[in-house]
Design a protein around this motif. Structure first.
Motif, PDB file in Angstrom:
ATOM      1  N   ARG A  54       0.859  -1.191   0.000  1.00  0.00           N
ATOM      2  CA  ARG A  54       0.000   0.000   0.000  1.00  0.00           C
ATOM      3  C   ARG A  54       0.892   1.236   0.000  1.00  0.00           C
ATOM      4  N   HIS A  55       2.030   1.085  -0.645  1.00  0.00           N
ATOM      5  CA  HIS A  55       2.942   2.217  -0.795  1.00  0.00           C
ATOM      6  C   HIS A  55       2.201   3.356  -1.509  1.00  0.00           C
ATOM      7  N   THR A  56       2.413   4.577  -1.080  1.00  0.00           N
ATOM      8  CA  THR A  56       1.702   5.734  -1.654  1.00  0.00           C
ATOM      9  C   THR A  56       1.890   5.830  -3.163  1.00  0.00           C
ATOM     10  N   LEU A  57       3.062   5.410  -3.659  1.00  0.00           N
ATOM     11  CA  LEU A  57       3.349   5.506  -5.089  1.00  0.00           C
ATOM     12  C   LEU A  57       3.094   4.182  -5.822  1.00  0.00           C
ATOM     13  N   SER A  58       2.441   3.222  -5.149  1.00  0.00           N
ATOM     14  CA  SER A  58       2.096   1.953  -5.814  1.00  0.00           C
ATOM     15  C   SER A  58       0.883   2.163  -6.722  1.00  0.00           C
ATOM     16  N   SER A  59       0.488   1.103  -7.415  1.00  0.00           N
ATOM     17  CA  SER A  59      -0.563   1.237  -8.439  1.00  0.00           C
ATOM     18  C   SER A  59      -1.877   1.767  -7.856  1.00  0.00           C
ATOM     19  N   LEU A 140      11.774  -1.373   3.749  1.00  0.00           N
ATOM     20  CA  LEU A 140      13.015  -0.722   4.184  1.00  0.00           C
ATOM     21  C   LEU A 140      13.377   0.485   3.309  1.00  0.00           C
ATOM     22  N   ASP A 141      13.323   0.279   1.986  1.00  0.00           N
ATOM     23  CA  ASP A 141      13.602   1.385   1.066  1.00  0.00           C
ATOM     24  C   ASP A 141      12.329   2.205   0.904  1.00  0.00           C
ATOM     25  N   ILE A 142      12.366   3.416   1.359  1.00  0.00           N
ATOM     26  CA  ILE A 142      11.169   4.274   1.388  1.00  0.00           C
ATOM     27  C   ILE A 142      10.579   4.516  -0.013  1.00  0.00           C
ATOM     28  N   MET A 143      11.411   4.339  -1.051  1.00  0.00           N
ATOM     29  CA  MET A 143      10.931   4.580  -2.414  1.00  0.00           C
ATOM     30  C   MET A 143      10.477   3.299  -3.122  1.00  0.00           C
ATOM     31  N   ASN A 144      10.640   2.149  -2.499  1.00  0.00           N
ATOM     32  CA  ASN A 144      10.308   0.885  -3.171  1.00  0.00           C
ATOM     33  C   ASN A 144       8.805   0.605  -3.107  1.00  0.00           C
ATOM     34  N   ARG A 145       8.162   0.829  -4.245  1.00  0.00           N
ATOM     35  CA  ARG A 145       6.700   0.690  -4.310  1.00  0.00           C
ATOM     36  C   ARG A 145       6.280  -0.691  -4.804  1.00  0.00           C
ATOM     37  N   ASP A 323      11.842  -5.147   5.167  1.00  0.00           N
ATOM     38  CA  ASP A 323      11.426  -6.113   4.152  1.00  0.00           C
ATOM     39  C   ASP A 323      11.145  -7.429   4.888  1.00  0.00           C
ATOM     40  N   ILE A 324      10.193  -8.198   4.367  1.00  0.00           N
ATOM     41  CA  ILE A 324       9.887  -9.476   5.027  1.00  0.00           C
ATOM     42  C   ILE A 324      11.048 -10.432   4.781  1.00  0.00           C
ATOM     43  N   HIS A 325      11.706 -10.871   5.824  1.00  0.00           N
ATOM     44  CA  HIS A 325      12.804 -11.845   5.670  1.00  0.00           C
ATOM     45  C   HIS A 325      13.157 -12.432   7.031  1.00  0.00           C
ATOM     46  N   TYR A 332      11.574 -10.821  10.322  1.00  0.00           N
ATOM     47  CA  TYR A 332      11.368  -9.375  10.193  1.00  0.00           C
ATOM     48  C   TYR A 332      10.180  -9.096   9.273  1.00  0.00           C
ATOM     49  N   GLY A 333       9.555  -7.949   9.469  1.00  0.00           N
ATOM     50  CA  GLY A 333       8.431  -7.552   8.611  1.00  0.00           C
ATOM     51  C   GLY A 333       7.180  -7.278   9.436  1.00  0.00           C
ATOM     52  N   ASP A 334       6.327  -6.391   8.912  1.00  0.00           N
ATOM     53  CA  ASP A 334       5.124  -5.962   9.633  1.00  0.00           C
ATOM     54  C   ASP A 334       3.948  -6.880   9.275  1.00  0.00           C
ATOM     55  N   LEU A 335       3.975  -8.075   9.857  1.00  0.00           N
ATOM     56  CA  LEU A 335       2.974  -9.098   9.537  1.00  0.00           C
ATOM     57  C   LEU A 335       1.904  -9.175  10.628  1.00  0.00           C
ATOM     58  N   GLN A 336       0.731  -9.608  10.180  1.00  0.00           N
ATOM     59  CA  GLN A 336      -0.414  -9.719  11.075  1.00  0.00           C
ATOM     60  C   GLN A 336      -0.154 -10.649  12.263  1.00  0.00           C
TER      61      GLN A 336
END
Ligand SMILES: [Zn+2]
Length: 449
Positions: A54-59, A140-145, A323-325, A332-336
């Motif tokens: 749900r990155h702001t710059l995603s589709s 992690l990368d703020i620009m990675n959409r 990043d999920i890893h 790591y990662g923001d998982l439910q």
């Protein structure tokens, strides 16, 4: 000393509430609080995560993946709740075009907030109370959409809270208006909140409180052993960010640097939240945000509104902005799966109790003054009835100057009171109270002219 004064000098004024005596709950609000469902919020978070990023710059056009699909789903959810509201709840997208800013926006892109409004029933009452959360996520990368960024807790927890409150309150009829605000662009520099806050200024909205919920559904901190599902943090600025030199001088003159409207809102949230929600302590943090960090309430406080940040007791940095890893056996990662939905239920309920109590309360009393003539060994306060709302009486709040919270709450049906408390040694405030006991935000007295 404090108690003795009260016992001897205060018999004429009935003591309604104090730290020793819990105020009665409003049965209507109690019912709504009990309806908050951990399962319902779990389902929302699961759905939000399913959009991949749900990155702001995603589709914005893909039907399944990206922030556009997530926003459309959220909008449809609000619209489904609107069916119970008799036309009072409406929802729409508030969209505009982002321009590249050389920082966190690299190309022109469509952005939108989802705004759901539960219109107040009193046409004379223009107050608006806002609960906000951000729908955008990041890795992690703020620009990675493109990479997966589930954003379950940051800030699926806040979005699920706002949706849950809309589900429950859609059938409610309060005099004042509640806005459920789902913003985009938090991670790209608070873009959606800035946009809405500026609109509120331009449209001269009577925004009286903003509850910004961000990252409030995990009870386990990064360090082993820091599990806490009984405390919730509410951040509030002290000295208001937005002030003229003249306003600042006034604050200094009366020593009101911990009595700005945001700080009052935080105290209110603690008192009302703890009144309705069992086994939860609202911990007030007397700073605008976490150390050197920011959030969506800041554009609001910067424009002079009362806005607080609500965040879990211990953030877990392994599950935030990663990043999920798996590394050295650690996930790591923001998982439910790292969230605690029973904790989120209580935190959502604190929001619900606060918003409902505010929206049911009369407006704040007007022209609250403290008499500066005569002996300083007492305090004489007077005020006028609020502009709108049915008032049954008023609470007068008292605390020693070095205390963080109001210590005494006295009830009166008059619009003036003389207290046997030195105006030099105590702080005071006045709240208007409805027939159901719902109190307005407090107003501190200014010196009489
Ligand atoms: Zn966040």
């Amino acid at each position: 000393m404090f108690k003795r004064l009260l016992a001897t000098a205060f018999l004429a004024v009935p003591l309604v509430g104090s730290s020793q005596q819990i105020l009665n709950r409003d049965p209507e609000i109690d019912r709504y609080v009990k309806a908050v469902s951990a399962d319902s919020m779990r389902a929302t978070v699961e759905k939000l995560v399913s959009f991949g990023s749900r990155h702001t710059l995603s589709s914005v056009s893909d039907p399944q993946r990206g922030i556009g699909a997530a926003r459309r789903w959220t909008l449809a959810k609000f619209q489904s709740y609107a069916k119970n509201s008799g036309g009072r709840l409406t929802a729409q997208l508030q969209s505009w075009t982002l321009k590249p800013d050389g920082r966190r926006v690299d190309k022109e892109h469509e952005i939108a907030n989802v705004v759901a409004t539960l219109k107040g029933s009193d046409p004379k009452d223009d107050r608006v109370f806002v609960i906000s959360a951000h729908i955008d996520s990041r890795a992690l990368d703020i620009m990675n959409r493109d990479i997966d960024s589930p954003g379950a807790n940051d800030d699926g927890s806040g979005v699920a809270t706002a949706l849950e409150l809309a589900r429950i309150l859609s059938a409610a009829k309060f005099p004042a208006t509640i806005v459920f605000l789902i913003v985009s662009g938090e991670e790209q520099s608070l873009l959606g909140a800035e946009y809405y806050a500026q609109q509120a200024v331009d449209k001269k909205m009577h925004l009286e409180a903003i509850l910004n919920n961000d990252t409030m559904g995990s009870s386990a901190g990064s360090d082993i052993g820091t599990i806490d599902n009984t405390r919730l943090r509410v951040f509030s600025e002290g000295l208001p960010a937005y002030q003229t030199a003249e306003q600042a001088a006034k604050i200094r003159a009366i020593g009101a640097e911990s009595d700005g409207k945001t700080r009052q809102l935080a105290r209110y949230m603690k008192e009302v939240g703890e009144r309705y929600v069992e086994n939860l302590e609202v911990v007030l943090i007397f700073r605008n945000d976490r150390f050197q960090r920011g959030g969506d309430h800041t554009p609001f406080v910067n424009k002079g509104f009362a806005a607080v940040r609500i965040t879990e007791m211990n953030e877990n940095f392994d599950h935030q902005h990663h990043d999920i890893h798996t590394e050295n056996g650690k996930e790591y990662g923001d998982l439910q799966k790292f969230m605690d939905f029973e904790y989120l239920r209580k935190n959502a309920a604190v929001n619900l109790a606060t918003l409902a109590n505010l929206a049911k309360a009369p407006q704040m009393p007007q022209d609250v003054q403290i008499e500066v003539r005569g002996s300083a060994s007492y305090a004489k306060l007077n005020w006028k009835a609020p502009k709108a709302g049915k008032v049954k009486g008023y609470y007068v709040l008292i605390r020693e100057t070095y205390q963080p919270f109001w210590q005494k709450k006295l009830y009166t049906t008059e619009t003036s009171i003389t207290l046997p408390y030195s105006r030099d040694s105590y702080f005071f405030a006045v709240q208007a109270v409805s027939e159901h006991g719902n109190e307005s935000l407090p107003v501190i007295p200014l010196p009489s002219r």
